[in-house]
Design a protein around this motif. Structure first.
Motif, PDB file in Angstrom:
ATOM      1  N   SER A 272       6.413  -3.635 -14.774  1.00 16.02           N
ATOM      2  CA  SER A 272       6.604  -2.214 -14.479  1.00 16.02           C
ATOM      3  C   SER A 272       7.220  -2.069 -13.106  1.00 16.02           C
ATOM      4  O   SER A 272       6.743  -2.680 -12.141  1.00 16.02           O
ATOM      5  N   ALA A 273       8.280  -1.280 -13.008  1.00 17.84           N
ATOM      6  CA  ALA A 273       8.917  -0.999 -11.737  1.00 17.84           C
ATOM      7  C   ALA A 273       8.189   0.161 -11.068  1.00 17.84           C
ATOM      8  O   ALA A 273       7.800   1.123 -11.718  1.00 17.84           O
ATOM      9  N   LEU A 274       7.982   0.053  -9.767  1.00 23.83           N
ATOM     10  CA  LEU A 274       7.328   1.105  -8.996  1.00 23.83           C
ATOM     11  C   LEU A 274       8.308   1.692  -8.000  1.00 23.83           C
ATOM     12  O   LEU A 274       8.951   0.949  -7.243  1.00 23.83           O
ATOM     13  N   SER A 275       8.409   3.017  -7.996  1.00 23.75           N
ATOM     14  CA  SER A 275       9.255   3.737  -7.040  1.00 23.75           C
ATOM     15  C   SER A 275       8.355   4.541  -6.118  1.00 23.75           C
ATOM     16  O   SER A 275       7.447   5.230  -6.589  1.00 23.75           O
ATOM     17  N   PRO A 276       8.584   4.482  -4.806  1.00 25.69           N
ATOM     18  CA  PRO A 276       7.769   5.273  -3.885  1.00 25.69           C
ATOM     19  C   PRO A 276       7.834   6.746  -4.222  1.00 25.69           C
ATOM     20  O   PRO A 276       8.880   7.256  -4.634  1.00 25.69           O
ATOM     21  N   ARG A 277       6.725   7.442  -4.054  1.00 23.73           N
ATOM     22  CA  ARG A 277       6.667   8.887  -4.282  1.00 23.73           C
ATOM     23  C   ARG A 277       7.099   9.625  -3.056  1.00 23.73           C
ATOM     24  O   ARG A 277       6.874   9.236  -1.965  1.00 23.73           O
TER      25      ARG A 277
ATOM     26  N   ALA B 269       0.855  -1.203   0.000  1.00 28.08           N
ATOM     27  CA  ALA B 269       0.000   0.000   0.000  1.00 28.08           C
ATOM     28  C   ALA B 269       0.882   1.241   0.000  1.00 28.08           C
ATOM     29  O   ALA B 269       1.888   1.315   0.702  1.00 28.08           O
ATOM     30  N   GLY B 270       0.532   2.210  -0.851  1.00 28.39           N
ATOM     31  CA  GLY B 270       1.282   3.453  -0.915  1.00 28.39           C
ATOM     32  C   GLY B 270       1.121   4.131  -2.256  1.00 28.39           C
ATOM     33  O   GLY B 270       0.337   3.693  -3.104  1.00 28.39           O
ATOM     34  N   GLU B 271       1.865   5.210  -2.449  1.00 23.81           N
ATOM     35  CA  GLU B 271       1.851   5.956  -3.705  1.00 23.81           C
ATOM     36  C   GLU B 271       3.175   5.740  -4.422  1.00 23.81           C
ATOM     37  O   GLU B 271       4.238   5.779  -3.794  1.00 23.81           O
ATOM     38  N   TYR B 272       3.088   5.537  -5.740  1.00 22.08           N
ATOM     39  CA  TYR B 272       4.258   5.183  -6.532  1.00 22.08           C
ATOM     40  C   TYR B 272       4.255   5.911  -7.876  1.00 22.08           C
ATOM     41  O   TYR B 272       3.219   6.357  -8.350  1.00 22.08           O
TER      42      TYR B 272
ATOM     43  N   TYR C 212       1.430   7.516 -12.404  1.00 23.89           N
ATOM     44  CA  TYR C 212       1.086   7.527 -10.983  1.00 23.89           C
ATOM     45  C   TYR C 212       0.294   6.269 -10.627  1.00 23.89           C
ATOM     46  O   TYR C 212      -0.573   5.833 -11.386  1.00 23.89           O
ATOM     47  N   HIS C 213       0.590   5.706  -9.461  1.00 24.41           N
ATOM     48  CA  HIS C 213      -0.155   4.568  -8.919  1.00 24.41           C
ATOM     49  C   HIS C 213      -0.400   4.826  -7.442  1.00 24.41           C
ATOM     50  O   HIS C 213       0.508   5.263  -6.727  1.00 24.41           O
ATOM     51  N   GLN C 214      -1.613   4.551  -7.022  1.00 22.19           N
ATOM     52  CA  GLN C 214      -1.906   4.520  -5.594  1.00 22.19           C
ATOM     53  C   GLN C 214      -2.520   3.166  -5.305  1.00 22.19           C
ATOM     54  O   GLN C 214      -3.500   2.774  -5.945  1.00 22.19           O
ATOM     55  N   ILE C 215      -1.915   2.465  -4.369  1.00 25.75           N
ATOM     56  CA  ILE C 215      -2.397   1.148  -3.966  1.00 25.75           C
ATOM     57  C   ILE C 215      -2.869   1.275  -2.524  1.00 25.75           C
ATOM     58  O   ILE C 215      -2.117   1.736  -1.657  1.00 25.75           O
ATOM     59  N   SER C 216      -4.104   0.908  -2.290  1.00 27.19           N
ATOM     60  CA  SER C 216      -4.635   0.962  -0.931  1.00 27.19           C
ATOM     61  C   SER C 216      -5.150  -0.415  -0.549  1.00 27.19           C
ATOM     62  O   SER C 216      -5.013  -1.375  -1.300  1.00 27.19           O
TER      63      SER C 216
END
Length: 131
Positions: free
Chosen positions: A126-131, A20-23, A30-34
């Motif tokens: 796809s690689a996700l980096s924390p925002r 869970a978080g923003e990436y 942009y991705h937000q996983i909750s």
């Protein structure tokens, strides 16, 4: 750690979903996983996916595509994720399944080298980096 959970549609919560978080993905998306949804994009172009089931230990979730999404509205998606060398990767391994069961049954992607391929057989994860 969470075991497999089956959730009620729309807004059911999973406590402690580790991803869970923003990436930002490797395409500047942009991705937000909750604990209840996965959002891709922002503003009017955002796509929403409402969590239906998740197996946090195995690294997958099935979600219903929001009725307002541009692509495959109301259908079902499967998201798989893995972490390699500290990088979180995801693969939307199904995006237009007719049911949650069909999305869950979609073939799992190859997690052996997500930076080189294995998502849908020929695509990079796809690689996700924390925002």
């Amino acid at each position: 750690a969470l075991a497999s959970l089956v959730l009620e549609p729309y807004g059911a919560l999973v406590d402690g979903l580790a991803i869970a978080g923003e990436y930002t993905d490797n395409f500047e998306g942009y991705h937000q996983i909750s604990t209840a949804f996965w959002q891709q994009g922002e503003g009017a172009d955002a796509s929403w996916y409402w969590m239906q089931s998740v197996d946090a230990e195995a690294g997958w979730m099935v979600a219903q595509n929001d009725a307002g999404n541009m692509f495959a509205p109301g259908l079902f998606s499967r998201f798989d994720w893995t972490t390699v060398d500290g990088t979180l990767y995801f693969c939307q391994s199904a995006f237009d399944a007719e049911s949650a069961e069909a999305a869950r049954a979609a073939p799992a992607p190859d997690v052996s080298d997500p930076a080189e391929g294995g998502c849908g057989g020929m695509f990079l994860w796809s690689a996700l980096s924390p925002r």
